[in-house]
Design a protein around this motif. Structure first.
Motif, PDB file in Angstrom:
ATOM      1  N   VAL A 186       0.850  -1.143  -0.003  1.00 48.04           N
ATOM      2  CA  VAL A 186      -0.021   0.031   0.065  1.00 48.04           C
ATOM      3  C   VAL A 186       0.878   1.148   0.085  1.00 48.04           C
ATOM      4  O   VAL A 186       1.792   1.345   0.748  1.00 48.04           O
ATOM      5  CB  VAL A 186      -0.862   0.112   1.288  1.00 48.04           C
ATOM      6  CG1 VAL A 186      -1.712   1.278   1.321  1.00 48.04           C
ATOM      7  CG2 VAL A 186      -1.791  -1.134   1.068  1.00 48.04           C
ATOM      8  N   LEU A 187       0.571   2.112  -0.913  1.00 48.91           N
ATOM      9  CA  LEU A 187       1.431   3.424  -0.961  1.00 48.91           C
ATOM     10  C   LEU A 187       0.531   4.439  -0.366  1.00 48.91           C
ATOM     11  O   LEU A 187      -0.577   4.583  -1.081  1.00 48.91           O
ATOM     12  CB  LEU A 187       1.687   3.802  -2.632  1.00 48.91           C
ATOM     13  CG  LEU A 187       2.367   5.297  -2.754  1.00 48.91           C
ATOM     14  CD1 LEU A 187       3.674   5.215  -2.007  1.00 48.91           C
ATOM     15  CD2 LEU A 187       2.366   5.334  -4.197  1.00 48.91           C
ATOM     16  N   VAL A 188       1.114   5.213   0.623  1.00 43.35           N
ATOM     17  CA  VAL A 188       0.434   6.396   0.906  1.00 43.35           C
ATOM     18  C   VAL A 188       1.089   7.641   0.501  1.00 43.35           C
ATOM     19  O   VAL A 188       2.215   7.876   0.889  1.00 43.35           O
ATOM     20  CB  VAL A 188       0.541   6.355   2.851  1.00 43.35           C
ATOM     21  CG1 VAL A 188      -0.084   7.574   3.143  1.00 43.35           C
ATOM     22  CG2 VAL A 188      -0.187   5.139   3.377  1.00 43.35           C
ATOM     23  N   LEU A 189       0.381   8.276  -0.308  1.00 45.01           N
ATOM     24  CA  LEU A 189       0.911   9.650  -0.960  1.00 45.01           C
ATOM     25  C   LEU A 189       0.226  10.704  -0.202  1.00 45.01           C
ATOM     26  O   LEU A 189      -1.025  11.107  -0.249  1.00 45.01           O
ATOM     27  CB  LEU A 189       0.420   9.529  -2.317  1.00 45.01           C
ATOM     28  CG  LEU A 189       0.951  10.476  -3.249  1.00 45.01           C
ATOM     29  CD1 LEU A 189       2.630  10.600  -3.207  1.00 45.01           C
ATOM     30  CD2 LEU A 189       0.502  10.537  -4.663  1.00 45.01           C
TER      31      LEU A 189
ATOM     32  N   ILE B 189      -3.254   5.120  -1.084  1.00 42.17           N
ATOM     33  CA  ILE B 189      -4.021   5.892  -0.171  1.00 42.17           C
ATOM     34  C   ILE B 189      -3.551   7.555  -0.391  1.00 42.17           C
ATOM     35  O   ILE B 189      -2.199   7.612  -0.203  1.00 42.17           O
ATOM     36  CB  ILE B 189      -3.857   5.549   1.450  1.00 42.17           C
ATOM     37  CG1 ILE B 189      -4.674   4.163   1.597  1.00 42.17           C
ATOM     38  CG2 ILE B 189      -4.813   6.624   2.220  1.00 42.17           C
ATOM     39  CD1 ILE B 189      -4.527   3.637   2.958  1.00 42.17           C
ATOM     40  N   VAL B 190      -4.260   8.379  -0.815  1.00 40.69           N
ATOM     41  CA  VAL B 190      -3.775   9.828  -0.928  1.00 40.69           C
ATOM     42  C   VAL B 190      -4.625  10.821   0.015  1.00 40.69           C
ATOM     43  O   VAL B 190      -5.809  10.477   0.331  1.00 40.69           O
ATOM     44  CB  VAL B 190      -4.181  10.230  -2.423  1.00 40.69           C
ATOM     45  CG1 VAL B 190      -3.401   9.394  -3.391  1.00 40.69           C
ATOM     46  CG2 VAL B 190      -5.842  10.251  -2.765  1.00 40.69           C
ATOM     47  N   THR B 191      -3.988  11.595   0.728  1.00 40.04           N
ATOM     48  CA  THR B 191      -4.347  12.454   1.497  1.00 40.04           C
ATOM     49  C   THR B 191      -4.424  13.879   1.074  1.00 40.04           C
ATOM     50  O   THR B 191      -3.493  14.552   0.309  1.00 40.04           O
ATOM     51  CB  THR B 191      -3.510  12.735   3.003  1.00 40.04           C
ATOM     52  OG1 THR B 191      -2.183  13.097   2.569  1.00 40.04           O
ATOM     53  CG2 THR B 191      -3.339  11.334   3.306  1.00 40.04           C
ATOM     54  N   ASP B 192      -5.626  14.514   1.004  1.00 41.22           N
ATOM     55  CA  ASP B 192      -5.926  15.991   0.522  1.00 41.22           C
ATOM     56  C   ASP B 192      -5.875  15.942  -0.824  1.00 41.22           C
ATOM     57  O   ASP B 192      -5.543  15.206  -1.764  1.00 41.22           O
ATOM     58  CB  ASP B 192      -4.746  16.889   1.270  1.00 41.22           C
ATOM     59  CG  ASP B 192      -4.956  16.805   2.682  1.00 41.22           C
ATOM     60  OD1 ASP B 192      -5.810  17.211   3.335  1.00 41.22           O
ATOM     61  OD2 ASP B 192      -3.847  16.405   3.608  1.00 41.22           O
TER      62      ASP B 192
END
Length: 720
Positions: free
Chosen positions: A63-66, A132-135
């Motif tokens: 899982v990549l958190v960007l 998972i991307v934030t903002d």
């Protein structure tokens, strides 16, 4: 050499991971001394793992958190914390990779091209199962480059502010997430409910992409909802120094809505913690927000969006995808898990009560009560006291019963002697009390004379006639019956003395004369002639009445001392409610025959002032109110306060003051009374006194309905 490099570069990351797992499982320790040995060990380890555990090699998920922003930014860190809290339980089969776009520092085309190249090179050999991307910046970056970077990896977004369903059209098998739906309206409604005097809301916002979008939402959807109630003013496109100067000049009644101010007009970047620290340090106005990373940093609170909740919700959706659920079947979460949160320390600073908060509010930094911490100890102590109280009561009852029995026995043998002793003691006590009463009256008269002299000087002879008449009337009444009672007591004392002398002679004669009956009959006849029974009974009533009169004189003198402290020239901490009460007692004789008095004293703090001068102001207004009432009316006295001032309102239902005379009542020697009934100095002196206190005095009047005086004095700490 080519073989060595081919093995070394692609497998180095996996080798480190395998090494960690093997060290945890079998405490195996090995050392890479060259690329050839590294490749050899990697091949052996990979072969061993695949042979021994083929399911492990196939089931490991990536899982990549960007993140849009940089590590260390409070909001981003809170989202990352929420994501990891949900994924931590799957650490055995899910590996998390984290990247930061750092868009708040730089996000031009050159930076985006380099990010694209870095991510493409870095994750070319890593099969991503979800992103998972934030903002908004990371979400838009994914939508623009996902086919080139992550062609088969679905995305779960969080922290996206202005999501539209159209963004998912054609991507139903690729996109889902949770919307960052902050609730500005709920925050402002709560703020206005807590600060009812507010008429202006200051919105602090920057000119970044997020800031511009925030302003559009506020202008289009928020401002119309509060039209006619408050006005909105935006502080934006400013340098940080300009912003702090404007914030520092705001009055306490304004409300600040802090959105984001991460970049100022000069291009300087401020993280959330630095931004709120600078703004809160300059503001005397309450600050509200819509994100919880400002909480405990300077805002009062609001309906707050939590980065932790956003991240956790997004990670839970990602786990559903990893477990095989179709993205199409997972709807976008449009209701952000917001809640009302408030900082107790800021509530204390701005006088906000817990009971005024919206139901279900979370309060940060709220102190725990002693009872909550020591409930068992408190109840144990109470129970112990109750038990001791019961034991003491039982002992007291027992002691009392024994004393009664002893008294009955002794009374039969010594009744006559005890009565003589009791009567003698009563007479001695009465004489002592009369002496003390006389001394108290002398002292009271001296204090009253001094107080009257001070009032004469302070009022400049303006109202001494009325005040002296009222005080004389109040003192003459108790003094009249005190003097009358003392005269009666003197006569009674003479009679009792004669009887006791006669009784003593009779007892002496009794010891020498056998004719006892004749002597006893003479004693009884003399007792009836002197009415000794009535005298003894009436002496108690006279003493009680005299003491009550003396107390009334003492109270009047004490109120005179409290009312006028002309020997005090410095300001001291004083209770204005107490001063009002003393002043009312002094002028009560002028009020009680003409008006009913209604008092409503608020819970006001003490303030540094000259209490004697303020009492003089209250006396002038109260006497004027009484004189303005021709028949029977009402006078009302109320006190209240806000954060900075104390308000004293005195109203009457008298004749009122004509408009053409209202603006002259504070002029020296101007009076609306008949000639000879007023000097025209009372309100002029009152006006000067209030000005010396840095206060103000207001008056409203309507002919035929009455007049309202409002005295306003600042709340001042004596230390200042």
């Amino acid at each position: 050499m080519e073989f060595q490099m081919l093995l070394h570069k692609p497998l180095l990351r996996t080798l480190r991971m395998m090494r960690e797992r093997l060290s945890c499982r079998s405490s195996l320790r090995f050392r890479l001394t060259s690329p050839v040995k590294a490749a050899s060990v990697m091949v052996l380890v990979a072969a061993t793992m695949c042979i021994g555990s083929p399911a492990y090699c196939q089931s490991m998920k990536h899982v990549l958190v960007l993140h849009s922003y940089h590590k260390g930014l409070t909001w981003t860190d809170s989202e990352d914390s929420g994501i990891r809290s949900a994924l931590r339980k799957r650490a055995a089969d899910v590996e998390v990779h984290t990247e930061y776009l750092d868009s708040k520092t730089i996000f031009d085309d050159e930076h985006c091209r380099k990010l694209f190249a870095l991510l493409k090179h870095k994750y070319a050999s890593i099969p991503l199962d979800a992103v998972i991307v934030t903002d908004d910046d990371a979400y838009n970056f994914y939508l623009k480059h996902h086919e080139a970077l992550f062609p088969s990896a679905p995305v779960v977004f969080c922290g996206v502010n202005y999501y539209k369903d159209s963004q998912r059209e054609g991507r139903e098998d690729l996109v889902t997430g949770v919307v960052e739906a902050f609730d500005i309206q709920a925050t402002l409604r709560a703020a206005l409910q807590l600060h009812r005097r507010t008429s202006r809301i200051i919105v602090i916002n920057d000119r970044t992409t997020t800031g511009l979008a925030n302003k559009k939402i506020i202008a289009e959807k928020v401002v119309p909802l509060f039209s006619g109630k408050v006005i909105f003013e935006f502080f934006e496109d400013l340098t940080m120094d300009e912003l702090l100067e404007k914030v520092g000049s705001l009055p306490p009644d304004d409300i600040i809505l802090l959105m984001t101010f991460n970049k100022d007009r000069a291009g300087r970047v401020f993280n959330y913690d630095r931004s709120i620290a600078l703004i809160a340090g300059k503001s005397v106005s309450p600050i509200f927000g819509v994100w919880d990373f400002y909480l405990d940093k300077g805002i009062v609170g609001g309906m707050l969006t939590s980065g932790v909740d956003q991240g956790r919700t997004a990670a839970e959706l990602a786990l559903r995808i990893l477990d095989g659920e179709k993205v199409r079947s997972i709807p976008v979460v449009k209701e952000s898990p917001n809640r009302f949160k408030f900082d107790y320390r800021q509530m204390q600073r701005f006088g906000i009560r817990t009971s005024d908060l919206p139901p279900g509010s979370v309060i940060l930094n709220q102190p725990v009560s002693f009872y909550a911490q020591h409930k068992v100890l408190v109840w144990g102590t109470v129970s112990g006291f109750l038990g001791l109280t019961v034991i003491i009561l039982l002992l007291l009852v027992n002691i009392r019963q024994r004393k009664r029995a002893e008294e009955v026995i002794y009374r039969l043998n010594e009744e006559l002697e005890q009565r003589v002793k009791d009567r003698t003691a009563q007479l001695e006590t009465t004489n002592t009390e009369l002496q003390l009463t006389s001394q108290n009256l002398d002292s009271a008269f001296q204090e009253l004379k001094s107080a009257q002299s001070q009032i004469l000087q302070q009022e400049k002879m303006a109202s001494i006639g009325q005040l002296a008449a009222g005080v004389a009337h109040e003192i003459n009444n108790p003094m009249a019956f005190i003097i009358s009672n003392l005269n009666s007591l003197r006569k009674y004392s003479d009679k009792v003395t004669d009887f006791i002398n006669l009784q003593s002679g009779a007892i002496e004669e009794l010891s020498n004369n056998a004719d006892v009956r004749r002597i006893v009959e003479e004693l009884e006849a003399q007792k009836k002639s002197l009415k000794l029974g009535y005298v003894l009974k009436d002496m108690g009533y006279l003493i009680d009445e005299s003491l009550d009169g003396a107390e009334r004189v003492k109270k009047i003198v004490q109120d005179l001392k409290t009312f006028s402290r002309l020997d005090e020239t410095e300001f001291k901490m004083s209770d204005i409610n107490q001063g009002l009460e003393s002043t009312i007692n002094i002028v009560w004789n002028d009020i009680k025959y003409k008006a009913a008095l209604k008092k409503e004293y608020g819970n006001i703090p003490e303030t540094a002032c000259n209490a004697g001068q303020l009492n003089q102001v209250f006396m002038n207004i109260l006497l004027n109110a009484a004189h303005a009432i021709e028949a029977q009316g009402e006078i009302a006295v109320t006190t209240s306060c806000d954060d900075a001032k104390i308000y004293i309102t005195i109203s009457d239902t008298g004749t009122g003051i004509p408009p053409d005379k209202l603006n002259r009542i504070f002029e020296p020697f101007y009076t609306t009374k008949e000639v000879g009934k007023g000097t025209g100095l009372g309100l002029s002196i009152a006006y000067d006194i209030i000005k010396k206190h840095n206060g103000e005095i207001r008056v409203e009047s309507e002919v035929g309905k009455g007049t309202v005086f409002t005295v306003i004095v600042p709340i001042v700490d004596e230390k200042r």
